[in-house]
Design an enzyme around this catalytic site. Structure first.
Site, PDB file in Angstrom:
ATOM      1  N   SER A 234       0.715   1.543  -3.040  1.00 17.81           N
ATOM      2  CA  SER A 234       1.882   0.938  -2.389  1.00 17.81           C
ATOM      3  C   SER A 234       1.437   0.071  -1.215  1.00 17.81           C
ATOM      4  O   SER A 234       0.519   0.438  -0.480  1.00 17.81           O
ATOM      5  CB  SER A 234       2.829   2.048  -1.915  1.00 17.81           C
ATOM      6  OG  SER A 234       2.133   2.961  -1.086  1.00 17.81           O
ATOM      7  N   VAL A 235       2.106  -1.056  -1.052  1.00 20.03           N
ATOM      8  CA  VAL A 235       1.752  -1.983   0.034  1.00 20.03           C
ATOM      9  C   VAL A 235       2.701  -1.754   1.214  1.00 20.03           C
ATOM     10  O   VAL A 235       3.918  -1.674   1.015  1.00 20.03           O
ATOM     11  CB  VAL A 235       1.816  -3.448  -0.439  1.00 20.03           C
ATOM     12  CG1 VAL A 235       1.223  -4.369   0.614  1.00 20.03           C
ATOM     13  CG2 VAL A 235       1.080  -3.614  -1.762  1.00 20.03           C
ATOM     14  N   HIS A 236       2.139  -1.664   2.437  1.00 19.71           N
ATOM     15  CA  HIS A 236       2.920  -1.305   3.629  1.00 19.71           C
ATOM     16  C   HIS A 236       2.809  -2.365   4.728  1.00 19.71           C
ATOM     17  O   HIS A 236       2.222  -2.113   5.786  1.00 19.71           O
ATOM     18  CB  HIS A 236       2.484   0.073   4.129  1.00 19.71           C
ATOM     19  CG  HIS A 236       2.755   1.140   3.127  1.00 19.71           C
ATOM     20  ND1 HIS A 236       3.909   1.886   3.110  1.00 19.71           N
ATOM     21  CD2 HIS A 236       2.045   1.528   2.044  1.00 19.71           C
ATOM     22  CE1 HIS A 236       3.893   2.716   2.087  1.00 19.71           C
ATOM     23  NE2 HIS A 236       2.772   2.520   1.418  1.00 19.71           N
ATOM     24  N   PRO A 237       3.396  -3.526   4.482  1.00 21.24           N
ATOM     25  CA  PRO A 237       3.262  -4.632   5.439  1.00 21.24           C
ATOM     26  C   PRO A 237       3.852  -4.326   6.810  1.00 21.24           C
ATOM     27  O   PRO A 237       3.253  -4.671   7.842  1.00 21.24           O
ATOM     28  CB  PRO A 237       4.045  -5.770   4.778  1.00 21.24           C
ATOM     29  CG  PRO A 237       4.247  -5.366   3.363  1.00 21.24           C
ATOM     30  CD  PRO A 237       4.243  -3.885   3.341  1.00 21.24           C
TER      31      PRO A 237
END
Ligand SMILES: [Ca+2]
Length: 305
Positions: A234-237
Site C-alpha cells: 500500500s502507498v502512503h503519500p
C-alpha cells in the site's frame, strides 16, 4: 508544545493515518476538509470519527470547499473504499464540525500564530488557494507549506497527473505562485519511499492494538487497490509527507526548482519541474526519503495504544 500545524485533508484511508501522526508529532490546531477522495460528507465524517478514535476529540474540524475552483473531478472510492475507510462502516461520530469555515479558520490561525503555523496540505489545494486569494498576508504569516501532490514523470490519475494536482490544478497554480515557503513531496517519491509491503503489514497486524487495527481497517481497500496496480504494497503519500515534515533528517535528497502546473488538455494537472532552472525557484521538491525511519515511527505510534 510542538510545532503548530493545520492538516488540510480530503479524509479517506491514508489521510486518517496522517491525522494520527500529526496529532502525535505536532501541536495539531485543526483539520480542514476539502473536496477530493470521496463524497464530501463522508470525508467530514471520517475526519470526525478519526479524531474521536485516536483520543483527539478536542481538535477542531473546519469545513472548507466542497468542490474544486473550476474542474469537474471524480472521487476515487475504488482506491479508498465505499465511504473512504476501507470496508469499514464506521459508527456515527458524536463530534461535530466547527461553525467557522475552513478558509476563515486558516486565515485566523495564520494571523494568530504568525511565523509559527505550518500547513500540511495532503489534499487538493482549493482551501489554501482561496485563503491566499482572500488574505495575501498569509504567505508571510505561515511558516511553511508541506504539499503532498504533483507528479512529473508518471501520474496516478492520468499518465502525467497526480490526483491532488489533477483535482484542482488552478488551486495548485495559485499556491505555487503565491510565494509560500513550499516543500513538495511528489507522487513518485511517496510511491518509492512510502510503500508498506506485505511483510510490513504483517508486523502491523501482529501488534493487535486499537491503532494497528484502525490502520488495517481503513487501509484495506487501499492495499488491495495498490497490489492490483502492480505495487508491492500500500502507498502512503499523506502519512509519509506528515512524517517528513516532522523529521527533516529523513529527507535524503531535495532540490529547489521552478515548479509549475499544467492547466490544459491531456496533461492537465501535470507538475512541471524545471530541472535546469536558474532563478525563479519556488518550491523544494523531495526526491529521496528514508522509508525505514518512516516505518519505524509509524509502527511505534501504532503500537502505543
Ligand atoms: Ca489526502
Amino acid at each position: 508544545m510542538g510545532r503548530k500545524v493545520i492538516v488540510d485533508s480530503d479524509t479517506a484511508s491514508d489521510d486518517t493515518i496522517a491525522i494520527l501522526l500529526a496529532s502525535r508529532l505536532f501541536d495539531l490546531l485543526g483539520v480542514t476538509i476539502v473536496a477530493g477522495n470521496v463524497k464530501y460528507q463522508d470525508q467530514v465524517r471520517n475526519a470526525l470519527f478519526t479524531l474521536e478514535y485516536i483520543g483527539k476529540k478536542d481538535v477542531p474540524v473546519y469545513l472548507g470547499q466542497d468542490r474544486p475552483i473550476l474542474n469537474k473531478w471524480r472521487t476515487v472510492e475504488e482506491v479508498h473504499g465505499k465511504h473512504g475507510m476501507g470496508e469499514w462502516d464506521i459508527p456515527e461520530p458524536t463530534k461535530r464540525p466547527e461553525k467557522e469555515n475552513a478558509i476563515d479558520a486558516i486565515i485566523r490561525l495564520a494571523r494568530e500564530n504568525q511565523g509559527e503555523l505550518e500547513i500540511l496540505a495532503i489534499s487538493p489545494l482549493t482551501n489554501l488557494a482561496l485563503a491566499y486569494l482572500r488574505e495575501h498576508s498569509i504567505t508571510k504569516w505561515i511558516r511553511k507549506v508541506w504539499i503532498m501532490g504533483g507528479a512529473f514523470t508518471r501520474g496516478n490519475t492520468t499518465p502525467i497527473a497526480e490526483f491532488n494536482f489533477w483535482v484542482d490544478p488552478e488551486a495548485a497554480k495559485v499556491v505555487l505562485d503565491a510565494g509560500f515557503d513550499v516543500t513538495i513531496v511528489p507522487w513518485e517519491t511517496t510511491e518509492e519511499y512510502g510503500t508498506l509491503d506485505l511483510a510490513k503489514w504483517e508486523r502491523i497486524r501482529s501488534m493487535n492494538t486499537a491503532l494497528s487495527r484502525f490502520f488495517e481497517r481503513v487501509n484495506k481497500t487501499l492495499l488491495e487497490f495498490s497490489l492490483k496496480q502492480g505495487n508491492r504494497g500500500s502507498v502512503h503519500p499523506d502519512s509519509l509527507t506528515t512524517y517528513l515534515a516532522f523529521d527533516g533528517s529523513a529527507i535524503l535528497e531535495q532540490r529547489k526548482f521552478k515548479v509549475d502546473v499544467e492547466l490544459c488538455s491531456l496533461s492537465r494537472g501535470a507538475m512541471l519541474v524545471d530541472w535546469y532552472s536558474k532563478g525563479g525557484e519556488n518550491a523544494n521538491v523531495v526526491l529521496k526519503a528514508d522509508s525505514e525511519k518512516f516505518y519505524e515511527k509509524l509502527t511505534s505510534i501504532l503500537s502505543s495504544s
